[in-house]
Enzyme design. Sequence first.
Site, short mmCIF file in Angstrom:
data_model
loop_
_atom_site.label_atom_id
_atom_site.label_comp_id
_atom_site.label_asym_id
_atom_site.label_seq_id
_atom_site.Cartn_x
_atom_site.Cartn_y
_atom_site.Cartn_z
N LYS A 67 -3.89 -2.73 -8.71
CA LYS A 67 -4.26 -2.22 -10.03
C LYS A 67 -5.64 -2.67 -10.51
CE LYS A 67 -0.59 0.17 -11.48
NZ LYS A 67 -0.64 1.52 -12.07
N SER A 92 2.10 -2.53 -2.40
CA SER A 92 1.30 -2.37 -3.62
C SER A 92 1.20 -3.62 -4.47
CB SER A 92 1.88 -1.23 -4.46
OG SER A 92 3.24 -1.48 -4.78
#
Length: 422
Positions: A60, A315
């Site tokens: 992110k 992720s």
Amino acid sequence: MENMEVTTYIPQVQEVQKAMLRIKSVITTTPLSQSMRLSKLFEAEVFLKREDLQQVRSYKIRGAYNKISSLSETDKQKGIVCASAGNHAQGVALSCRMLGIKCDIYMPVTTPQQKIEQVQMFGEENVNIILQGDTFDDSNYAAIQFAKENEKTFVPPFDDEKVIEGQSTIGLEILDQAKNSVDYVFVPIGGGGLSAGLSAMFKTLSPQTKIIGVEPLGAPSMQEALKAGKPVELTEIDKFVDGASVKKVGDLNFAICRQFLDDIVLVPEGKVCQTILDLYNRDAIVVEPAGALAISALDFYKEKIKGKNVVCVISGSNNDITRTAEIKERALLYANLKHYFIVRFPQRAGALKEFVAEILGKTDDITYFEYSKKHNRENGPAVVGIELKHESDLKPLIDRMKKHNFYGDYLNNKPDLFQFLV
């Protein structure tokens, strides 16, 4: 997926290359490492894109920094607002600290404490954390309203061109790192920023690569959007895979994914939990539920990926150790190795001893027991949780319970009751 229409916005390689230059000083070029265990298990060449090794322990930071650093000086001075279930907030917090920008960060009340503490650590005095709402979508709505009322820039977690271009850099990195052509990429989907950006890069530069989006079974927002032909808001979601559980995907992300995704796999939360445990116990890799999604989907594609070059995007790794018991429980339930019963014990001395000696199998283990003797009926009920070694041990166990009049009811298939035990 069927190419129904061409979206008006597609991340362009040139813009993503600019994003790469913009963020290179704050991100880690994460390794693309082969997993020998998974390669052997699936008879394929399986590589892991380790975005869990970023400083904020998720990808992110890429989209957050690309967006925030692109703002005008006026917008930076006014301060920004964001909403996040945790990982986007950490990326925004670190970006704001590095750029000297103030930020109000909205997070769900249900956010794991570990993620809240990480956001504060990365942002220090530059961030103000507001816990509001039960889900990301609740927090997101509150954050947008606050930004409008105070004339601050809202930094979306996924539905934004600069954010998507930042996430797209993962696609460029994989293509640069891969020694051979990539046949499949499995990528987790929450709001769709990562899947949109990565799929756009691959379909531009490596169109033969199949891009498989992976969603949690309890929050299939992209799949439902594709069915409806537009983003739709789900009425209820399972929030366990918190990094990928949103009620509605982004408009930009949906349009890109509809054009470029080849398929979507829905993975049960229990399967995700088993993957988390396997990665920790066998590979010494710590992942959060969303970080395990891509690998969890391989079982559903095991025939198609044989002999292929496969990439799974890990992720993030912002997991909370206090969730370990729930993770193990969900994994056992998914594997049909944990079962809950109402057991009716005769109210006489020795009944429990008889149950243990004659009803339980040699490898069965009682892991939960709640008994209340509040009446004068012949049989006193107890809620009993039993862990099995093999799935096939369940039927013989139930048969023995019924034969000796201990059987009351089976609770695993009664969600209204069962939810209080898990």
